[in-house]
Design a protein around this motif. Structure first.
Motif: not given
Length: 695
Positions: A101-102, A105-106, A140, A144, A153, A160, A281
Motif C-alpha cells: 500500500s505504501t 502511494g509512493q 492520496d 502517502s 519514504k 505504516s 508520520k
C-alpha cells in the motif's frame, strides 16, 4: 490460480464460497494476488498518451480489486469467526500488504500516470466520477509521501507497516480481554434481572459449562462482558455489588489494572506507540500533527471548527444532562444511595424510564422480534427508495449458520447483495458495522455488483423464540442498513468512488444516522413491531411512551459522545510521550465536559477500537457532525407530513435523497450532495430539536 468464487447466484455478485475458505488457502490467495499486483507495479509502463495512461491505471485497479477481495475475506473472517489459525494467517500478511500500500502511494510512475490523466480530463471526456477519482487519488499520493526523499519514504513505509500490526494487536487484546471474563451467578444475584435477561445469561451459562464440563455451578446463569449479557445485569440487577463488579471488569479490559487479573492483554504501550508513530508520520508529511493529516480528506476545515461545533453542542446539552443526573440522584436517595456511581446509572435510568414514561425496555422486546423488524425495515426502504429485498440464504454458502443473505432489486433488476450476521458469539469482535466488501464496478473487462456484510452483536435467539431486539438494537440495525443502502444503491460504476468509497469520513455517517429516524417515528414503529406470540401491534400506551422517551437522557448521551470526540481530537493534536499523558488528556476532557465522572481506574480508552484499530482516528467527531446533516435532512421528510399523505415515507423526497446522496457515492464532495438535496447549507437547529434541546 486459487479462488473462492461460487456461481450459486448471479455471476455479477461474485459471491464467496465460504465452505472452502480455510485459513491457509486464504493466506495463499492473498499472497498470490499481492505478488501479481506488486510485479505489475514494479514493471509499470510509461506513456505520454492520456488514453494509454488511463488504460494502465484501469489494469492496475483491477489487480487491486482482486487483492482487496481476497484480503477482505480473510479480514472479515478474522472479525466474525476468529480462531488462532485465521488470526495468524491474517496477521502474517499484514506487513506485506502495508508495504505494498505504501509502495503504491509512493510510486512516482503511477503518480505521473494520474497527473497525465488529470491534465487531460477534458480531452478524455471524463465524467464526474473519473474526475473526482483522479482528484482523490492525487490527494492520496500526497498523503502517502510520494514527494518525500528515499530515506523518508523508507521510514514512512516502516511506520505504516508497524501501525497495521499494532492496530491488529489492539483488536486482538480487546477481544481476548472481553472473552476472558465469566462470572457464575448465585440465586441471590439474579434478583431484578428480567426473563429475557435471564435467558441470555443462561445461554452464556450453557457455553461456560460446555467449556468447563466438570464445573459445579450454583445456578445455570453466567455473566459475561458480551454486550447483551452485560446490559442484562447493568440495567436490571438489584445487586449493586454485582453491578459494580461487572462495571469494573468491563471498563478495565485490556489494561494493566484489569479488575479480573488479565493484564496480559494490556493495550497501554500499544496506544502510546500508535500515537507516536502517527505523529511522526504527520511530521514526515510536513504537517504539525496527525489531526491535520486526518482532516486533509474530510469535510471539516480544521480542528478549531470541530472543537467549536462540539463545544457549542455541549453547551446546549449540559443543562439537560444535569437534569438527567438530578433525576437519578433523587431516585437514588429513595433507594438509600448517598452517591450515584457509574454502575448505578443504567439501573436507575431503567427505573426512571418506567416511572416517567411507563416504559419498561425489556417489556417491549417481545414486540420487536427480528423477523418482524427486518420485514418492516424492508417495507420502509421500499416505500422510500423503490427497492426490494429477496432472501436467498438457502442458496449461498455462509461462514456461520446465523448468517442470512439477501439480494436487493429495483424495477430494473438486481442491484447487489447483503449478508447479515447479527448475533453475539464467541470469536466475534464486539460492536456493529458494515463491511463494504465489494464495490460496484464496471469496465471493459469486469462487471461486479456491490456486496456488503452487516455485522452486529445483538441478543441471540433463545429456545423456540426468534431474537427479541432491544430498541437500541433496533436503532442500530437501522443505522447499519443506512450504510448498507449507501453501499448498494450507488449508480457509480467506478469502484474508487462508488457507494461509500471516496466519501469524506465525516459524511459517511449521514445515511446511517438518517435511517435511525425512521425507527423512532410512529409510522415506522407500526411497520416494525408485532408481538412475537400474539401478533398484536405495539399497544398505544407503549407506542406513546416510546415516542415520548425518544430523547430520554439525551443530554448525558450527547455529552458522552462529545467527550469521546474531543479526546480523540486532542490526543492526535499533541505530541504525547506516554500512556499516562493519554489518560491525562481524557481526564481533562471529562473535567471540561462530563457531569458524571468515572472512577480513576476506568480504562475506556484501552478498548476504543474506533480510533486505535479502526478508521476514526481524529475523526470520531464524525458521528455528531453527520448527525447534524442527518437531522437536517430528515426534517425535510417531517415537513412533508403537513402537505402530503405519505407522512415521513414521501416517495418523492425519498427519491431525491436517493438520487442526490445515496446514488452519488463519492463522485462529488459530500457537501455538494447535501446542498443538492436540501437546497442550502446545514442548520444546527434541526440537530438541537432532534436531540430534545429546544424547549
Amino acid at each position: 490460480m486459487i479462488d473462492f468464487h461460487t456461481q450459486a447466484l448471479d455471476e455479477r455478485l461474485r459471491l464467496v464460497d465460504f465452505d472452502r475458505t480455510d485459513a491457509s488457502t486464504l493466506k495463499a490467495l492473498v499472497e498470490q494476488d499481492l505478488k501479481i499486483a506488486d510485479e505489475f507495479l514494479d514493471n509499470l509502463p510509461s506513456t505520454d498518451e492520456p488514453t494509454t495512461a488511463l488504460d494502465i491505471i484501469g489494469r492496475f485497479n483491477r489487480l487491486n480489486l482482486n487483492l482487496n477481495r481476497s484480503f477482505g475475506i480473510l479480514s472479515h473472517l478474522n472479525s466474525v469467526v476468529s480462531s488462532q489459525k485465521i488470526r495468524t494467517a491474517h496477521h502474517d500478511v499484514l506487513p506485506a500488504l502495508s508495504a505494498f500500500s505504501t509502495k503504491t502511494g509512493q510510486s512516482v510512475g503511477l503518480y505521473q500516470l494520474y497527473k497525465l490523466v488529470n491534465d487531460n480530463l477534458e480531452k478524455l471526456e471524463a465524467d464526474n466520477a473519473l474526475t473526482r477519482a483522479v482528484e482523490l487519488a492525487l490527494q492520496d499520493f500526497t498523503l502517502s509521501g510520494v514527494a518525500l526523499d528515499d530515506d523518508k519514504k523508507a521510514r514512512f513505509a516502516e511506520i505504516s507497516a508497524r501501525l497495521s500490526v499494532l492496530s491488529a494487536k489492539f483488536s486482538d487484546n480487546a477481544l481476548d480481554a472481553t472473552q476472558a471474563f465469566a462470572l457464575p451467578l448465585s440465586q441471590a444475584q439474579l434478583s431484578g434481572i428480567t426473563p429475557s435477561g435471564l435467558a441470555l445469561l443462561k445461554s452464556a451459562g450453557d457455553t461456560y459449562k460446555a467449556k468447563h464440563p466438570n464445573s459445579v455451578l450454583a445456578t445455570d446463569y453466567v455473566a459475561t462482558l458480551d454486550i447483551p449479557m452485560y446490559l442484562a445485569v447493568m440495567q436490571y440487577a438489584d445487586d449493586r455489588t454485582l453491578r459494580e463488579t461487572l462495571y469494573h471488569a468491563y471498563n478495565t479490559r485490556a489494561s494493566a489494572v484489569s479488575s479480573y487479573g488479565h493484564t496480559e492483554f494490556d493495550n497501554g504501550d500499544i496506544m502510546s506507540e500508535i500515537l507516536a508513530l502517527r505523529q511522526e508520520k504527520a511530521k514526515l508529511l510536513g504537517f504539525d500533527d496527525y489531526t491535520q493529516v486526518s482532516l486533509a480528506s474530510k469535510m471539516a476545515n480544521d480542528k478549531d471548527e470541530i472543537e467549536t461545533f462540539l463545544k457549542t453542542l455541549a453547551h446546549h446539552a449540559t443543562p439537560f444532562a444535569k437534569a438527567d443526573l438530578a433525576d437519578m440522584e433523587v431516585l437514588g436517595k429513595t433507594l438509600g444511595l448517598d452517591k450515584i456511581e457509574p454502575w448505578d446509572t443504567p439501573y436507575l435510568a431503567e427505573k426512571i424510564r418506567l416511572e416517567k414514561y411507563n416504559l419498561n425496555s425489556d417489556e417491549i422486546r417481545p414486540y420487536f422480534p427480528l423477523p418482524v423488524v427486518l420485514s418492516g425495515l424492508f417495507d420502509i426502504i421500499g416505500k422510500l427508495f423503490g427497492v426490494s429485498f429477496k432472501e436467498r440464504t438457502a442458496d449461498v454458502p455462509r461462514w456461520h449458520t446465523d448468517v442470512q443473505f439477501f439480494e436487493l432489486h429495483d424495477k430494473n433488476g438486481l442491484m447487489g447483495g447483503l449478508y447479515l450476521d447479527l448475533f453475539a458469539r464467541t470469536g466475534k469482535r464486539g460492536g456493529a458495522w458494515l463491511s463494504g466488501f465489494q464495490e460496484k464496478h464496471k469496465d471493459s473487462q469486469i462487471e461486479q455488483l456491490p456486496v456488503g456484510f452487516i455485522v452486529g452483536n445483538f441478543s441471540p435467539a433463545v429456545g423456540d423464540l426468534p431474537s427479541l431486539l432491544t430498541f437500541d438494537e433496533v436503532t442500530t440495525l437501522f443505522h447499519e442498513f443506512g450504510h448498507g443502502l449507501h453501499h448498494l444503491l450507488t449508480k457509480i460504476t467506478l469502484s474508487d468512488v462508488a457507494g461509500i468509497s471516496g466519501v469524506e469520513w465525516d459524511a459517511v455517517e449521514l445515511p446511517s444516522q438518517f435511517m435511525e429516524n425512521f425507527a423512532i417515528d410512529k409510522d415506522g414503529i407500526a411497520l416494525i413491531s408485532r408481538h412475537v406470540e400474539t401478533g398484536e401491534p405495539l399497544p398505544q400506551d407503549k407506542l406513546t411512551a416510546l415516542l415520548n422517551a425518544k430523547n430520554f437522557q439525551s443530554g448525558l448521551q450527547t455529552l458522552r459522545q462529545i467527550e469521546f470526540g474531543l479526546f480523540d481530537l486532542r490526543i492526535h493534536g499533541k505530541g504525547l510521550s506516554g500512556y499516562d499523558e493519554i489518560l491525562a488528556v481524557l481526564d481533562g476532557v471529562r473535567d471540561e465536559i462530563a457531569v458524571i465522572k468515572p472512577p480513576a481506574s476506568n480504562r475506556f480508552a484501552n478498548t476504543f477500537s474506533h480510533i486505535f484499530a479502526g478508521g476514526y482516528a481524529s475523526g470520531y467527531y464524525s458521528y455528531k457532525w453527520a448527525e447534524l446533516l442527518s437531522a437536517d435532512a430528515f426534517g425535510k421528510f417531517e415537513s412533508s407530513q403537513n402537505t402530503a399523505t405519505h407522512g415521513v415515507f414521501d416517495p418523492a423526497i425519498g427519491n431525491a435523497f436517493k438520487s442526490e446522496i445515496l446514488q452519488m457515492g463519492g463522485s462529488r464532495p459530500a457537501k455538494d450532495s447535501f446542498v443538492a438535496f436540501m437546497g442550502r447549507d446545514t442548520d444546527m437547529g434541526a440537530l438541537l430539536r432532534h436531540s430534545g434541546f429546544v424547549k
